[in-house]
Motif scaffolding. Sequence first.
Motif, PDB file in Angstrom:
ATOM      1  N   ALA A   1       0.830  -1.207   0.000  1.00 41.52           N
ATOM      2  CA  ALA A   1       0.000   0.000   0.000  1.00 41.52           C
ATOM      3  C   ALA A   1       0.864   1.256   0.000  1.00 41.52           C
ATOM      4  O   ALA A   1       0.607   2.210  -0.749  1.00 41.52           O
ATOM      5  CB  ALA A   1      -0.931  -0.004   1.210  1.00 41.52           C
TER       6      ALA A   1
ATOM      7  N   HIS B   1       1.315   4.134  -3.000  1.00 40.68           N
ATOM      8  CA  HIS B   1       1.151   5.565  -2.773  1.00 40.68           C
ATOM      9  C   HIS B   1       2.354   6.328  -3.322  1.00 40.68           C
ATOM     10  O   HIS B   1       2.209   7.378  -3.954  1.00 40.68           O
ATOM     11  CB  HIS B   1       0.985   5.820  -1.271  1.00 40.68           C
TER      12      HIS B   1
ATOM     13  N   ASN C   1      -6.121   5.327   5.877  1.00 43.12           N
ATOM     14  CA  ASN C   1      -7.014   5.076   4.751  1.00 43.12           C
ATOM     15  C   ASN C   1      -7.246   6.354   3.951  1.00 43.12           C
ATOM     16  O   ASN C   1      -7.223   6.352   2.713  1.00 43.12           O
ATOM     17  CB  ASN C   1      -8.345   4.537   5.255  1.00 43.12           C
TER      18      ASN C   1
ATOM     19  N   ASP D   1      -4.361   7.156   1.702  1.00 40.32           N
ATOM     20  CA  ASP D   1      -4.397   6.345   0.486  1.00 40.32           C
ATOM     21  C   ASP D   1      -5.387   6.928  -0.515  1.00 40.32           C
ATOM     22  O   ASP D   1      -5.092   7.058  -1.703  1.00 40.32           O
ATOM     23  CB  ASP D   1      -4.775   4.900   0.832  1.00 40.32           C
TER      24      ASP D   1
ATOM     25  N   ARG E   1      -5.637   8.726  -4.867  1.00 42.07           N
ATOM     26  CA  ARG E   1      -6.539   8.108  -5.843  1.00 42.07           C
ATOM     27  C   ARG E   1      -7.558   9.121  -6.364  1.00 42.07           C
ATOM     28  O   ARG E   1      -8.011   9.041  -7.508  1.00 42.07           O
ATOM     29  CB  ARG E   1      -7.255   6.910  -5.222  1.00 42.07           C
TER      30      ARG E   1
ATOM     31  N   VAL F   1       0.151   4.949   5.140  1.00 43.32           N
ATOM     32  CA  VAL F   1      -0.789   4.626   4.066  1.00 43.32           C
ATOM     33  C   VAL F   1      -1.293   3.198   4.262  1.00 43.32           C
ATOM     34  O   VAL F   1      -0.496   2.250   4.269  1.00 43.32           O
ATOM     35  CB  VAL F   1      -0.126   4.753   2.679  1.00 43.32           C
ATOM     36  N   ARG F   2      -2.595   3.058   4.419  1.00 47.82           N
ATOM     37  CA  ARG F   2      -3.150   1.716   4.577  1.00 47.82           C
ATOM     38  C   ARG F   2      -4.629   1.734   4.199  1.00 47.82           C
ATOM     39  O   ARG F   2      -5.460   2.231   4.954  1.00 47.82           O
ATOM     40  CB  ARG F   2      -2.973   1.232   6.022  1.00 47.82           C
ATOM     41  N   PRO F   3      -4.980   1.226   3.018  1.00 46.01           N
ATOM     42  CA  PRO F   3      -6.395   1.196   2.642  1.00 46.01           C
ATOM     43  C   PRO F   3      -7.194   0.333   3.607  1.00 46.01           C
ATOM     44  O   PRO F   3      -6.729  -0.716   4.055  1.00 46.01           O
ATOM     45  CB  PRO F   3      -6.380   0.595   1.229  1.00 46.01           C
TER      46      PRO F   3
END
Length: 281
Positions: A80, A84, A174, A177, A181, A211-213
């Motif tokens: 992740a 990014h 989240n 991330d 997008r 960063v961690r969806p």
Amino acid sequence: MERDNEFGDYLRARRHLTAPRVVGLPDDSGRRVPGLRREEVALLAGVSTDYYIRLEQGRERHPSEQVLQAIARALRLDEAAAGHLFRLGLPTPAPATATATVSAELLRLLDNLQDVPAFVVGPAQDILAANPMAEALYSGFARFDNLLRMIFLDPFAREFYGNWDTAAETAVANLRDVSTRFADDERVERMVGEISVRSPAFSTLWARYEVRPRTKEDKHFRHPRVGELHLHFEALAVTSAPGQHLSVYSAEPGSASADGLLLLRRLADQDNDTETGNLYQ
């Protein structure tokens, strides 16, 4: 959200988060900066120190894919975090445009999910639609409108989340991330600005560039009317509506939390009956 040198800011933040011992370097007490030095990252990535410094400072804005791969390895970035880095560092097509309207078909699906809490969120973590079970689950909050605002600005969050620190870290990672997008989403920018001004805790976490969806996790809630709930969370991307996710909670069959969801269902039905009755008074 300031984007003049977001790539460099991200490199700097991740460098500070990388412990020397993780990459096989001595963690001596004479270090003046947390994490790795610039020259150490450059050495590990196989680039010159001057080139790496120019990347961090924003004076070099066109790194190759090979350089980004080497830096991701040097900083021990997971999938992740590396994704990014690539979205920030490589030229990309125009960012996706989020869809704010929930389709009639998805609303119908929410209505049919009667035994579990389910709701639809947008990129800025706005609650776009929710079923009665979800409304009952979050009924202790002053407003059930945006997960970030609820976590960081509503005092009830500290009571509701069994581990508020984890919930806060996950929400910010989240959002970080999502921010690349949907880089031109004004709602995301406004939300970051609003919460940053009003919550020092959010500002601190945002500056870490984690960063961690948010895709799935186990959650612990303390519901004011139901009690302890240990639920599994799944976030399902709505492919027909960019940026939307269907969030669903479930409990282990036969568990105390499964019984808790049954009680929550009864409370949701009672609340719905009360609201319906009020319409005809």
